[in-house]
Design an enzyme around this catalytic site. Structure first.
Site, PDB file in Angstrom:
ATOM      1  N   HIS A 124     -62.146 -72.703  27.586  1.00 28.58           N
ATOM      2  CA  HIS A 124     -62.051 -73.086  26.174  1.00 28.58           C
ATOM      3  C   HIS A 124     -60.937 -74.133  26.049  1.00 28.58           C
ATOM      4  CE1 HIS A 124     -60.997 -72.474  21.883  1.00 28.58           C
ATOM      5  NE2 HIS A 124     -62.194 -71.936  21.745  1.00 28.58           N
TER       6      HIS A 124
ATOM      7  N   LYS B 181     -61.630 -61.634  16.255  1.00 33.48           N
ATOM      8  CA  LYS B 181     -62.937 -61.543  16.922  1.00 33.48           C
ATOM      9  C   LYS B 181     -63.298 -60.094  17.221  1.00 33.48           C
ATOM     10  CE  LYS B 181     -62.213 -65.985  19.256  1.00 33.48           C
ATOM     11  NZ  LYS B 181     -63.055 -66.947  18.535  1.00 33.48           N
TER      12      LYS B 181
ATOM     13  N   CYS C 209     -65.772 -75.728  21.402  1.00 36.03           N
ATOM     14  CA  CYS C 209     -64.489 -75.964  22.071  1.00 36.03           C
ATOM     15  C   CYS C 209     -64.621 -75.947  23.588  1.00 36.03           C
ATOM     16  CB  CYS C 209     -63.422 -74.966  21.624  1.00 36.03           C
ATOM     17  SG  CYS C 209     -63.068 -75.017  19.875  1.00 36.03           S
TER      18      CYS C 209
HETATM   19  C1  LIG Z   1     -62.888 -67.982  25.172  1.00 39.12           C
HETATM   20  C2  LIG Z   1     -62.023 -68.331  24.015  1.00 39.12           C
HETATM   21  N1  LIG Z   1     -60.743 -68.657  24.210  1.00 39.12           N
HETATM   22  C3  LIG Z   1     -59.933 -68.965  23.203  1.00 39.12           C
HETATM   23  C4  LIG Z   1     -60.380 -68.964  21.908  1.00 39.12           C
HETATM   24  C5  LIG Z   1     -59.420 -69.334  20.838  1.00 39.12           C
HETATM   25  O1  LIG Z   1     -59.216 -68.291  19.950  1.00 39.12           O
HETATM   26  P1  LIG Z   1     -58.353 -68.549  18.654  1.00 39.12           P
HETATM   27  O2  LIG Z   1     -59.051 -69.635  17.900  1.00 39.12           O
HETATM   28  O3  LIG Z   1     -58.373 -67.245  17.934  1.00 39.12           O
HETATM   29  O4  LIG Z   1     -57.000 -68.956  19.095  1.00 39.12           O
HETATM   30  C6  LIG Z   1     -61.717 -68.641  21.648  1.00 39.12           C
HETATM   31  C7  LIG Z   1     -62.304 -68.637  20.309  1.00 39.12           C
HETATM   32  O5  LIG Z   1     -62.278 -69.491  19.510  1.00 39.12           O
HETATM   33  C8  LIG Z   1     -62.554 -68.336  22.730  1.00 39.12           C
HETATM   34  O6  LIG Z   1     -63.841 -68.049  22.533  1.00 39.12           O
END
Ligand SMILES: Cc1ncc(COP(=O)(O)O)c(C=O)c1O
Lengths: 139, 425
Positions: free
Chosen positions: B141, B244, B383
């Site tokens: 991500h 989530k 992302c």
């Molecule tokens: C695999 C993964 N890593 C990181 C994130 C980042 O999470 P957040 O936006 O809550 O920081 C997400 C979701 O958006 C994700 O699916």
């Protein structure tokens, strides 16, 4: 049904499937490329002006993207024929939604106006009024 | 046997805890909240982006604001004591849930992204240099990919990416080749938010360990829906987000091994993280507070603890099974439809999401049309732009499932996809 379904009226689908003025020009006065990186929409627009450099004589475009961005570029390419550069400058978002003839949902406006943005930025860069580096669209 | 009969828990009863699932959509999207022009049932399949919040969690948050709202660690008065105890105990609930030794190893952050940045800045900037490398995967991500990429630019450390195979799994031979004695950190996504691949974190952490490197698991898509134990995985750091997994936004977790966290300098200064200050110097509070500067997200931390209790009441193994059922069913039905390209491993080897494209229909058009049928999915690059580049597409549509989703909702998705495909045919 919601706004979205209205977005895919026959006219939009027709322009998407059979884009008008699609291709490249022999000898354009200016060429400009723009993209929405988050959508992956890319549009390249080529324009030939009259001898005075004031009126748009021929337009063509190529591109890749969603139906809204492609149909909008196709319709715009039709409209631009015979338009002055000044008229192009003054096109705003409402003019584009009016041209499309459908309600565009808020999250999709960016797609709808990409073609216009590319045309306006291209014209401005051509006249030396815009630094190519200062735009989100690029030459 | 129908898939419904295989549900590992009473999905209908769970749905009753989520009033938002009752609402309809289809009206004016610029008006927040349901109005009279909304007339289509909502089918919410965007859980990998954020999940909904059940009543017990909403109540825990409301209860804090209604009855003991107060700043933590700052007052001797009763309200502050109540708030401090609840906020501190929330750390214990998280520690128990992920198998951490105790609250010292559980730092509350804003989200997963902030947790990764905390390590990248507090550990990475101090420890990395031009001779080091950081090993990531091609399916990271942006939260981890961009963070380490930029820390690499600041420190001179190089960033390597473990390749993703055509089947959507990690190439472990490539992992063994890329992780070497110059590797300082191996950071990998546990469950891919695009491919739904469940990555072998334990093996990666062991490889890192063999070469004296640290390991970091991005567990944003795994902690919500499968058993995760930091000891069992053998990782040094792990991060996830409350929103989530039935919790509120504004709260995430960084797990770190105590000795490591102890050795790291704070990332943010001010407020609760300080023990003693003079005009010349300062000293820091004990873990985990050393890394929680300023007034924290108190209600959200308490809400996260309530969310964990909610998820544990259902049973994390059962949640895993429910997601697997829905993902496999969705995978099979979309495959049968024809003209649908699904990314990632086969149906029975994936986490609870399906990212796909339909021939001749751009992902954004597809999701707009799905929205007309009340089906909420994500469209875009999720992302993971470099991964999409590798897949050769600009964007995809992603349906992601959680505890309250049903087989009928997957059917609604598939029907809407068929309509979209036919409209563009
Ligand atoms: C695999 C993964 N890593 C990181 C994130 C980042 O999470 P957040 O936006 O809550 O920081 C997400 C979701 O958006 C994700 O699916």
């Amino acid at each position: 049904m919601g706004l979205g379904s209205d977005m895919y009226r026959q006219q939009i689908l027709d322009h998407y499937k059979n884009p008008r003025n699609y291709g490249e020009l022999e000898d354009p006065d200016f060429t400009h490329v723009g993209e929405n990186p988050s959508c992956g929409d890319t549009i390249k627009l080529e324009v030939e002006l009259d001898d005075e450099g004031e009126t748009i004589e021929t337009v063509s475009f190529t591109g890749d993207g969603c139906a809204i961005s492609m149909a909008s570029a196709s319709m715009l390419s039709d409209q631009l024929h015979g338009m002055t550069v000044e008229e192009l400058d003054s096109l705003d978002t409402d003019d584009i939604t009016e041209m499309l003839g459908v309600d565009i949902s808020p999250m999709r406006i960016k797609c709808a106006v990409l073609g216009r943005q590319v045309a306006q930025d291209g014209a401005k860069i051509h006249r030396g009024e815009l630094d190519p580096d200062a735009t989100r669209t690029q030459e | 046997m129908g898939v419904q009969e295989q549900y590992p828990f009473d999905v209908a009863a769970i749905r009753d805890d989520f009033p938002i699932l009752e609402r309809s959509v289809g009206g004016d999207p610029t008006a927040a909240g349901q109005d009279e022009t909304d007339d289509i049932d909502l089918v919410y399949l965007d859980n990998a982006a954020t999940s909904h919040t059940p009543e017990p969690v909403v109540e825990a948050i409301t209860d804090y604001y209604r009855s003991y709202n107060s700043n933590v660690h700052r007052g001797i008065h009763q309200l502050s004591q109540e708030a401090s105890v609840a906020y501190e105990e929330a750390h214990d609930v998280v520690a128990d849930f992920i198998g951490a030794a105790g609250r010292e190893e559980v730092i509350f952050t804003k989200n997963t992204t902030e947790a990764m940045n905390l390590v990248a800045y507090a550990w990475g900037l101090a420890e990395l240099g031009p001779d080091d490398n950081v090993v990531l995967t091609e399916m990271e991500h942006h939260a981890s990919l961009v963070t380490w990429q930029q820390i690499g630019k600041k420190t001179g450390a190089s960033v390597r990416y473990i390749e993703v195979t055509d089947e959507g799994t990690l190439d472990m031979d490539d992992a063994a080749a890329k992780i070497d004695d110059d590797t300082a950190m191996v950071s990998a996504v546990h469950v891919s938010n695009t491919l739904a691949t469940v990555n072998p974190i334990r093996e990666l952490a062991a490889l890192a360990d063999d070469h004296g490197a640290l390991s970091f698991a991005d567990a944003a898509q795994s902690v919500p829906n499968r058993p995760v134990d930091v000891d069992d995985l053998g990782v040094d750091f792990l991060a996830f987000s409350g929103h989530k997994m039935c919790g509120p936004t504004g709260i995430g977790v960084l797990y770190g091994r105590e000795a490591l966290l102890d050795s790291m300098e704070p990332y943010l200064y001010g407020g609760e993280m300080i023990r003693r200050v003079t005009f010349e110097d300062s000293t820091w509070e004990d873990l985990p507070w050393k890394f929680e500067a300023g007034t924290p997200s108190i209600a959200q931390g308490i809400g996260l603890a309530a969310a964990i209790e909610y998820v544990e009441d259902i049973g994390i193994e059962r949640i895993e099974e429910h997601e697997r059922l829905l993902a496999e069913y969705a995978h099979d039905r979309l495959t049968d439809l024809g003209g649908v390209e699904i990314y990632g491993p086969p149906g029975d080897e994936r986490g609870g999401l399906v990212a796909f494209n339909v021939d001749g229909v751009h992902a954004h058009d597809l999701s707009s049309i799905l929205n007309d049928y009340g089906v909420a999915v994500r469209a875009g690059d999720h992302c993971t732009q470099p991964l999409h580049d590798k897949l050769g597409v600009a964007a995809s549509v992603r349906a992601s499932f959680y505890i309250y989703n049903t087989v009928e909702e997957v059917d609604a998705l598939v029907d809407a996809v068929r309509e979209a495909r036919d409209l563009f045919a």
